[in-house]
Design an enzyme around this catalytic site. Structure first.
Site, PDB file in Angstrom:
ATOM      1  CD  GLU A  81       9.290  -8.556   5.600  1.00 36.74           C
ATOM      2  OE1 GLU A  81       8.024  -8.842   6.167  1.00 36.74           O
ATOM      3  OE2 GLU A  81       9.778  -7.748   6.071  1.00 36.74           O
TER       4      GLU A  81
HETATM    5  C1  ACM Z   1      11.418  -8.589   9.881  1.00 33.99           C
HETATM    6  O1  ACM Z   1      10.729  -8.664  10.928  1.00 33.99           O
HETATM    7  N1  ACM Z   1      11.267  -8.541   8.533  1.00 33.99           N
HETATM    8  C2  ACM Z   1      12.858  -9.062   9.931  1.00 33.99           C
END
Ligand code: ACM
Length: 276
Positions: free
Chosen positions: A85
């Site tokens: 992310e």
């Molecule tokens: C995640 O749930 N961002 C690995």
């Protein structure tokens, strides 16, 4: 924590989620920011908006200090670098950072673990890719390539084994961005079919994360983990020929008196004929 876990045959694997998920570090160490200015403290649950400054040598000294400190504090052979992310870096910046951070971990004698985003970068030998978004075609192609180069995988498909997902639309706790994960969903899937082209020898095992944005008490945690965690364990550990929801739900039902005696706040899910 390490000792408590070891007494229960559990190995703690530290995860420091780099280069994103780092707002607290950026707020505490102004020099990790490219402009040298600490951002405000943040107590919300959004992610992706922070990154350490990948152009600064200071950042790599910081990563080395963190890796060394946690390597000394934990006994296992693994170090989880996160890598998920990251919305603030170009692909090139991300790859360059992850490649250098991996080498720091390898220099400390640990195998790198990273979320599936890292499958797109050059991986050091022995790296473990933790798969949370298996349905994405780009991810699948990158994972196949990584496995061809010697990486292995841990399977954590969010739409099956994320224990912070709600059981159903009525569940008060939890999130639903990956959908809802019923008791059956967590157990009744085939790990060998999850990633086309990735065979059993490349699969280290399963992990069921329980992220805690909506969890405040032990009872909340129990409720989200039990009974789904038992299903993930049964799926991961039992031979494939024993995989059978109808037989499993009866074995699961028999756990109720034990869990009650242990004070576990398990969900008496309607899909299971609980033994009283
Ligand atoms: C995640 O749930 N961002 C690995």
């Amino acid at each position: 924590l390490v000792q408590y876990a070891a007494e229960r045959y559990v190995t703690v694997v530290p995860e420091i989620d780099l280069p994103g998920h780092t707002n607290a570090a950026l707020a505490s160490y102004p020099s990790l920011n490219c402009d040298g200015v600490a951002p405000p403290l943040y107590t919300g649950t959004s992610v992706g908006f922070s990154t350490v400054c990948v152009e600064k040598e200071e950042t790599y000294r910081f990563v080395t200090d963190v890796v060394r400190t946690l390597t000394e504090a934990t006994p296992g052979g693994f170090f989880h670098l996160g890598g998920d992310e990251v919305k603030k870096l170009s692909e090139e910046q991300y790859a360059a950072f992850m490649e250098r951070a991996q080498r720091i971990v390898a220099d400390h004698g640990r195998r790198v673990v990273g979320w599936d985003e890292i499958a797109g970068v050059d991986l050091v030998p022995g790296t473990i890719v933790q798969v949370w978004r298996p349905a994405e075609a780009a991810t699948q192609a990158q994972i196949r390539r990584a496995v061809e180069q010697g990486a292995t995988v841990v399977l954590s498909p969010a739409d099956r084994v994320y224990l912070d997902m709600k059981y159903d639309d009525q569940t008060v706790l939890g999130l639903a961005w990956a959908g809802t994960n019923s008791v059956r969903d967590a157990y009744d899937w085939d790990p060998l079919a999850l990633l086309p082209g990735v065979t059993a020898s490349a699969i280290e095992g399963l992990e069921a994360p329980l992220w805690s944005e909506t969890i405040t008490t032990r009872a909340d945690l129990d409720y989200m983990a039990f009974p789904r965690l038992a299903g993930v364990a049964a799926l991961a550990w039992a031979p494939a020929e024993q995989h059978d929801w109808d037989a499993y739900r009866l074995r699961l039902a028999a756990q109720a008196p034990r869990w009650t005696a242990l004070g576990i706040n398990f969900r008496r899910d309607a899909s299971v004929p609980w033994v009283e």
